[in-house]
Write a protein that holds these residues in place. Structure first.
Motif, mmCIF file in Angstrom:
data_model
loop_
_atom_site.group_PDB
_atom_site.id
_atom_site.type_symbol
_atom_site.label_atom_id
_atom_site.label_comp_id
_atom_site.label_asym_id
_atom_site.label_seq_id
_atom_site.Cartn_x
_atom_site.Cartn_y
_atom_site.Cartn_z
ATOM 1 N N GLU A 257 0.817 -1.217 0.000
ATOM 2 C CA GLU A 257 0.000 0.000 0.000
ATOM 3 C C GLU A 257 0.850 1.267 0.000
ATOM 4 N N LYS A 258 2.110 1.147 0.389
ATOM 5 C CA LYS A 258 2.944 2.344 0.506
ATOM 6 C C LYS A 258 4.383 2.151 0.029
ATOM 7 N N LEU A 259 4.625 1.089 -0.753
ATOM 8 C CA LEU A 259 5.996 0.816 -1.173
ATOM 9 C C LEU A 259 6.008 0.002 -2.461
ATOM 10 N N VAL A 260 6.935 0.340 -3.364
ATOM 11 C CA VAL A 260 7.256 -0.540 -4.494
ATOM 12 C C VAL A 260 8.770 -0.742 -4.507
ATOM 13 N N THR A 261 9.175 -1.986 -4.764
ATOM 14 C CA THR A 261 10.588 -2.350 -4.731
ATOM 15 C C THR A 261 10.950 -3.069 -6.027
ATOM 16 N N THR A 262 12.087 -2.707 -6.607
ATOM 17 C CA THR A 262 12.465 -3.297 -7.894
ATOM 18 C C THR A 262 13.975 -3.492 -7.983
ATOM 19 N N VAL A 263 14.369 -4.671 -8.445
ATOM 20 C CA VAL A 263 15.733 -4.904 -8.901
ATOM 21 C C VAL A 263 15.620 -5.135 -10.402
ATOM 22 N N GLY A 264 16.044 -4.156 -11.192
ATOM 23 C CA GLY A 264 15.814 -4.211 -12.626
ATOM 24 C C GLY A 264 17.046 -4.479 -13.455
ATOM 25 N N LYS A 265 18.217 -4.371 -12.861
ATOM 26 C CA LYS A 265 19.458 -4.545 -13.619
ATOM 27 C C LYS A 265 20.420 -5.408 -12.805
ATOM 28 N N ILE A 266 21.000 -6.416 -13.457
ATOM 29 C CA ILE A 266 21.920 -7.307 -12.747
ATOM 30 C C ILE A 266 23.055 -7.734 -13.680
ATOM 31 N N LYS A 267 24.240 -7.860 -13.115
ATOM 32 C CA LYS A 267 25.425 -8.277 -13.882
ATOM 33 C C LYS A 267 26.189 -9.306 -13.058
ATOM 34 N N SER A 268 26.453 -10.453 -13.673
ATOM 35 C CA SER A 268 27.161 -11.541 -12.992
ATOM 36 C C SER A 268 28.469 -11.831 -13.716
ATOM 37 N N GLU A 269 29.531 -12.056 -12.944
ATOM 38 C CA GLU A 269 30.830 -12.383 -13.526
ATOM 39 C C GLU A 269 31.375 -13.653 -12.900
ATOM 40 N N PRO A 270 31.988 -14.519 -13.685
ATOM 41 C CA PRO A 270 32.357 -14.349 -15.094
ATOM 42 C C PRO A 270 31.237 -14.640 -16.080
ATOM 43 N N ASN A 271 30.065 -15.023 -15.601
ATOM 44 C CA ASN A 271 28.885 -15.203 -16.450
ATOM 45 C C ASN A 271 29.071 -16.326 -17.480
ATOM 46 N N VAL A 272 29.596 -17.437 -17.021
ATOM 47 C CA VAL A 272 29.685 -18.641 -17.844
ATOM 48 C C VAL A 272 29.091 -19.806 -17.050
ATOM 49 N N SER A 273 28.642 -20.825 -17.764
ATOM 50 C CA SER A 273 27.833 -21.867 -17.137
ATOM 51 C C SER A 273 28.596 -22.766 -16.176
ATOM 52 N N ASN A 274 29.895 -22.916 -16.349
ATOM 53 C CA ASN A 274 30.640 -23.888 -15.534
ATOM 54 C C ASN A 274 31.571 -23.243 -14.510
ATOM 55 N N VAL A 275 31.271 -21.975 -14.158
ATOM 56 C CA VAL A 275 32.066 -21.287 -13.132
ATOM 57 C C VAL A 275 31.123 -20.680 -12.086
ATOM 58 N N ILE A 276 31.460 -20.886 -10.825
ATOM 59 C CA ILE A 276 30.686 -20.286 -9.730
ATOM 60 C C ILE A 276 30.822 -18.767 -9.816
ATOM 61 N N PRO A 277 29.707 -18.033 -9.789
ATOM 62 C CA PRO A 277 29.778 -16.566 -9.890
ATOM 63 C C PRO A 277 30.555 -15.962 -8.721
ATOM 64 N N GLY A 278 31.577 -15.187 -9.066
ATOM 65 C CA GLY A 278 32.406 -14.570 -8.030
ATOM 66 C C GLY A 278 32.085 -13.115 -7.779
ATOM 67 N N LEU A 279 31.374 -12.462 -8.714
ATOM 68 C CA LEU A 279 31.055 -11.047 -8.567
ATOM 69 C C LEU A 279 29.684 -10.771 -9.184
ATOM 70 N N VAL A 280 28.824 -10.186 -8.404
ATOM 71 C CA VAL A 280 27.489 -9.813 -8.893
ATOM 72 C C VAL A 280 27.188 -8.394 -8.453
ATOM 73 N N SER A 281 26.727 -7.586 -9.393
ATOM 74 C CA SER A 281 26.269 -6.231 -9.051
ATOM 75 C C SER A 281 24.859 -6.057 -9.598
ATOM 76 N N HIS A 282 24.044 -5.316 -8.873
ATOM 77 C CA HIS A 282 22.665 -5.085 -9.319
ATOM 78 C C HIS A 282 22.132 -3.774 -8.753
ATOM 79 N N SER A 283 21.072 -3.326 -9.358
ATOM 80 C CA SER A 283 20.416 -2.106 -8.913
ATOM 81 C C SER A 283 19.382 -2.417 -7.842
ATOM 82 N N LEU A 284 18.945 -1.381 -7.155
ATOM 83 C CA LEU A 284 17.828 -1.462 -6.218
ATOM 84 C C LEU A 284 17.070 -0.152 -6.293
ATOM 85 N N ASP A 285 15.785 -0.242 -6.603
ATOM 86 C CA ASP A 285 14.941 0.942 -6.744
ATOM 87 C C ASP A 285 13.811 0.844 -5.725
#
Length: 413
Positions: A257-285
């Protein structure tokens, strides 16, 4: 369809064809398409009889100057950048309405008691550098020079981009209009919501704009081989971010009733299928009409992020990019705008804006007002965005009458 509406529609279509992506409308700040749109807007403003200029940020400005050198300043404005896969009315409709209003006064050779400005703000969406209102913040004298260090996803800095505009950073504030010299600011804009459709009315008053916080969040874990690293020994940055993002959604639903929350942008590194993600950045609105509530929610989420990072042995970086309090539209301007609405519209209603607008920045120096214009099914930030010719005609009549009545009122003051 009258000639004003016809010209407005043609110009909206013309801007809508200027894009960096061949498959959709995408006009991020400072790109080739953005600069091409800037040139077209300058041309239209000059045709409307205005004195034109641009500034170091890329704002496109036109003015009909009063013969009174001590006259105050009134501005009509909106933005000409877009989101990715955008609609063509969000931003440009308000600019082109402003140009058409200036054209009408110029053609009538009307002597205005104030300087009438039309401003196409360079960057309201903030899609490239995650900093909203770059253009209007400069006009309002709120430009933060620390923003110059910000980089886009390709490592291109804002300062490098602005240097291409051939401006001098030392003169970045030279064109600021002092608060005491403002008469007001007016922003016509599509509603971006369904209320006007539900009410079956073309336009309405805007009561104010919700508060908003924008945050950049980075989770630093350890990359590793997806096949050899045991599950209970991982420092997976993406899993940490995912846990947090679901918490953001839940908090929004709990306070819907009084809040909207959004994560609309995300970036994962190294962003390949066989590697555990070591760095992730994202937005928060985060947005709310209540300033204190938004402040508390932001703190709650910050401590939640810290807890997740600690439990998962992840390094957390939390950077507040912007924090804008809620805005209340000026009562005197609202009363004048309401009078104009009642002349040309079926009914008069007033609603708040959950979306941010350049009026947020201008409210720091000027009384602000906004007119919402119906868009089909409330769809926006989408190629299906649409405003009917009939509603555009109504919005022009209302807006021109509003400025004309302000001119009459101020002529004898």
């Amino acid at each position: 369809m009258n000639k004003e509406t016809s010209r407005i529609l043609k110009r909206i279509d013309a801007l809508g064809e200027i894009s960096d992506d061949k498959q959709c409308l995408s006009r991020f700040y400072g790109t080739k398409s953005h600069k091409k749109a800037r040139k077209k807007l300058l041309k239209w403003m000059a045709k409307a009889g205005m004195q034109t200029s641009t500034d170091i940020v890329g704002n496109v400005k036109g003015v009909l100057k009063s013969s009174n050198p001590n006259a105050k300043h009134f501005m009509i404005g909106s933005h000409y950048d877009s989101v990715f896969n955008a609609g063509k009315y969000d931003g440009p409709l308000g600019i082109i309405l402003g140009i058409e209003i200036a054209h009408a006064f110029s053609k009538q050779n009307t002597e205005l008691p104030f300087h009438l400005h039309v401003c196409a703000f360079a960057d309201e969406e903030g899609c490239r550098f995650n900093i909203a209102y770059l253009g209007s913040s400069l006009i309002a004298g709120n430009f933060n020079k620390n923003w110059l260090k910000k980089e886009d996803d390709y490592g291109y800095s804002l300062s490098r981009l602005m240097k291409k505009n051939k401006g001098d950073f030392k003169d970045i504030n030279k064109n600021i209009i002092p608060p005491e010299s403002w008469l007001g600011y007016f922003e016509p804009h599509i509603e971006q919501g369904p209320v006007l459709c539900d009410e079956n009315t073309a336009v309405c008053l805007v009561s104010g704009i919700a508060a908003q916080n924008r945050v950049n969040i980075t989770w630093k874990g350890i990359s590793g081989h997806a096949g050899t690293y045991p599950m209970d020994l991982r420092n997976d940055a993406l899993c940490a971010a995912s846990e947090f993002i679901l918490g953001v959604e839940n908090l929004g639903k709990q306070n819907k009733e009084k809040l909207v929350t959004t994560v609309g942008k995300i970036k994962s590194e190294p962003n390949v299928s066989n590697v555990i993600p070591g760095l992730v950045s994202h937005s928060l609105d985060l947005r709310s009409p209540n300033n204190k509530f938004l402040e508390n929610i932001t703190k709650t989420l910050y401590y939640k992020a810290l807890k997740i990072a600690e439990e998962r042995h992840i390094e957390l970086q939390w950077e507040i990019m912007q924090s804008n309090p809620s805005v209340t539209c000026n009562n005197q301007l609202k009363e004048a705008l309401a009078t104009s609405i009642k002349k040309y519209n079926k009914k008069l209603i007033e609603i708040p804006s959950g979306a941010g607008h350049d009026a947020v920045m201008l409210s720091n120096v000027a009384p602000v007002s906004m007119l919402f214009i119906r868009c089909k099914e409330g769809i926006s930030h989408n190629p299906e965005e649409y405003v009917s010719p009939e509603d555009i005609e109504t919005s022009f009549k209302v807006s021109f009458d509003f400025i004309n009545e302000l001119a009459k009122k101020n002529e004898y003051e």
